[in-house]
Design a protein around this motif. Structure first.
Motif, PDB file in Angstrom:
ATOM      1  N   ARG A   1     -11.798   0.020   6.470  1.00 21.75           N
ATOM      2  CA  ARG A   1     -10.597  -0.197   5.643  1.00 21.75           C
ATOM      3  C   ARG A   1      -9.827   1.119   5.619  1.00 21.75           C
ATOM      4  O   ARG A   1     -10.288   2.122   5.079  1.00 21.75           O
ATOM      5  CB  ARG A   1     -10.988  -0.642   4.236  1.00 21.75           C
ATOM      6  CG  ARG A   1      -9.793  -1.091   3.399  1.00 21.75           C
ATOM      7  CD  ARG A   1     -10.204  -1.862   2.154  1.00 21.75           C
ATOM      8  NE  ARG A   1     -11.271  -1.208   1.414  1.00 21.75           N
ATOM      9  CZ  ARG A   1     -11.089  -0.477   0.315  1.00 21.75           C
ATOM     10  NH1 ARG A   1      -9.877  -0.300  -0.178  1.00 21.75           N
ATOM     11  NH2 ARG A   1     -12.110   0.079  -0.302  1.00 21.75           N
TER      12      ARG A   1
ATOM     13  N   LYS B   1      -2.399   1.870   5.078  1.00 22.36           N
ATOM     14  CA  LYS B   1      -3.392   1.848   4.001  1.00 22.36           C
ATOM     15  C   LYS B   1      -3.834   0.419   3.716  1.00 22.36           C
ATOM     16  O   LYS B   1      -3.000  -0.474   3.586  1.00 22.36           O
ATOM     17  CB  LYS B   1      -2.818   2.441   2.720  1.00 22.36           C
ATOM     18  CG  LYS B   1      -2.544   3.913   2.766  1.00 22.36           C
ATOM     19  CD  LYS B   1      -1.971   4.375   1.420  1.00 22.36           C
ATOM     20  CE  LYS B   1      -1.418   5.748   1.512  1.00 22.36           C
ATOM     21  NZ  LYS B   1      -0.015   5.780   1.918  1.00 22.36           N
ATOM     22  N   GLY B   2      -5.146   0.235   3.617  1.00 20.81           N
ATOM     23  CA  GLY B   2      -5.695  -1.055   3.258  1.00 20.81           C
ATOM     24  C   GLY B   2      -5.946  -2.005   4.405  1.00 20.81           C
ATOM     25  O   GLY B   2      -6.657  -2.986   4.242  1.00 20.81           O
TER      26      GLY B   2
ATOM     27  N   GLN C   1     -15.161   7.156   0.837  1.00 17.36           N
ATOM     28  CA  GLN C   1     -14.036   7.611   1.644  1.00 17.36           C
ATOM     29  C   GLN C   1     -14.554   8.580   2.698  1.00 17.36           C
ATOM     30  O   GLN C   1     -15.343   9.477   2.395  1.00 17.36           O
ATOM     31  CB  GLN C   1     -13.003   8.308   0.764  1.00 17.36           C
ATOM     32  CG  GLN C   1     -11.836   8.862   1.538  1.00 17.36           C
ATOM     33  CD  GLN C   1     -10.925   9.713   0.676  1.00 17.36           C
ATOM     34  OE1 GLN C   1     -10.850   9.523  -0.530  1.00 17.36           O
ATOM     35  NE2 GLN C   1     -10.249  10.649   1.309  1.00 17.36           N
TER      36      GLN C   1
ATOM     37  N   TRP D   1      -7.555   4.283   5.076  1.00 19.53           N
ATOM     38  CA  TRP D   1      -6.962   5.092   4.025  1.00 19.53           C
ATOM     39  C   TRP D   1      -7.014   6.548   4.443  1.00 19.53           C
ATOM     40  O   TRP D   1      -8.101   7.037   4.719  1.00 19.53           O
ATOM     41  CB  TRP D   1      -7.663   4.938   2.667  1.00 19.53           C
ATOM     42  CG  TRP D   1      -6.804   5.545   1.596  1.00 19.53           C
ATOM     43  CD1 TRP D   1      -5.881   4.902   0.837  1.00 19.53           C
ATOM     44  CD2 TRP D   1      -6.764   6.910   1.204  1.00 19.53           C
ATOM     45  NE1 TRP D   1      -5.257   5.789   0.000  1.00 19.53           N
ATOM     46  CE2 TRP D   1      -5.785   7.046   0.206  1.00 19.53           C
ATOM     47  CE3 TRP D   1      -7.434   8.072   1.623  1.00 19.53           C
ATOM     48  CZ2 TRP D   1      -5.469   8.252  -0.384  1.00 19.53           C
ATOM     49  CZ3 TRP D   1      -7.114   9.276   1.036  1.00 19.53           C
ATOM     50  CH2 TRP D   1      -6.148   9.356   0.032  1.00 19.53           C
ATOM     51  N   PRO D   2      -5.946   7.279   4.547  1.00 21.40           N
ATOM     52  CA  PRO D   2      -4.577   6.857   4.305  1.00 21.40           C
ATOM     53  C   PRO D   2      -3.902   6.272   5.543  1.00 21.40           C
ATOM     54  O   PRO D   2      -2.914   5.555   5.429  1.00 21.40           O
ATOM     55  CB  PRO D   2      -3.894   8.155   3.888  1.00 21.40           C
ATOM     56  CG  PRO D   2      -4.619   9.214   4.671  1.00 21.40           C
ATOM     57  CD  PRO D   2      -6.048   8.726   4.745  1.00 21.40           C
ATOM     58  N   THR D   3      -4.433   6.583   6.735  1.00 22.55           N
ATOM     59  CA  THR D   3      -3.839   6.080   7.975  1.00 22.55           C
ATOM     60  C   THR D   3      -4.899   6.101   9.065  1.00 22.55           C
ATOM     61  O   THR D   3      -5.950   6.738   8.915  1.00 22.55           O
ATOM     62  CB  THR D   3      -2.628   6.943   8.403  1.00 22.55           C
ATOM     63  OG1 THR D   3      -1.949   6.304   9.499  1.00 22.55           O
ATOM     64  CG2 THR D   3      -3.051   8.346   8.836  1.00 22.55           C
TER      65      THR D   3
ATOM     66  N   ALA E   1     -11.244   4.176   3.627  1.00 25.03           N
ATOM     67  CA  ALA E   1     -11.692   4.107   2.237  1.00 25.03           C
ATOM     68  C   ALA E   1     -13.171   3.747   2.200  1.00 25.03           C
ATOM     69  O   ALA E   1     -13.913   4.213   1.346  1.00 25.03           O
ATOM     70  CB  ALA E   1     -10.874   3.074   1.473  1.00 25.03           C
TER      71      ALA E   1
END
Length: 147
Positions: free
Chosen positions: A112, A20-21, A71, A114-116, A49
């Motif tokens: 970016r 994440k991120g 997202q 999110w979640p993977t 994301a």
């Protein structure tokens, strides 16, 4: 980011799991350099994301950015790794799914996670390695090794 190298008869497979991120293109690029992979096929699934894809404009020789400010699910991520200036260069296209079921796609400029993001990198034989085409600046398969 976690990266695991597997060995099998057809060559190495590198499994990269982005957290994440993390910025996906940077994380995968770092794993390619760390494991010295210069010619490979790439596939992945996961989510972002937010992201930015691009459309290649042949007039300018560059990508027109398409921002994705929401997202999305990575429905498909396909591409390859070529060598550029002695370093591995990631080239992937993504189809991203929006909440309403519509999609947006193009060359992945950034994402970016999110979640993977689960990335499978399969090394290819050197004769299938891509080379930068001087006319377009794009990495293209230069030959198939056959006579």
């Amino acid at each position: 980011m976690r990266a695991h190298e597997l060995h099998h008869q057809t060559g190495r497979v590198l499994v990269v799991v982005c957290d994440k991120g993390e910025e996906a293109v940077e994380a995968v690029g770092a794993a390619l350099r760390e494991h010295r992979i210069h010619a490979a096929r790439v596939t992945a699934v996961g989510g972002f994301a937010d992201a930015e894809v691009g459309w290649f404009d042949r007039e300018t020789g560059d990508y027109r950015p398409i921002p994705v400010r929401e997202q999305v699910e990575v429905l498909s991520l396909l591409g390859d790794v070529a060598e550029r200036g002695g370093e591995p260069a990631l080239h992937v296209h993504a189809v991203l799914g929006r909440a309403d079921g519509s999609t947006v796609g193009g060359h992945l400029l950034r994402g970016r996670v999110w979640p993977t993001l689960e990335v499978m990198i399969s090394e290819v034989a050197p004769e299938l390695a891509k080379r930068v085409d001087p006319e377009t600046g794009l990495a293209l398969i230069s030959g198939t090794g056959g006579g």
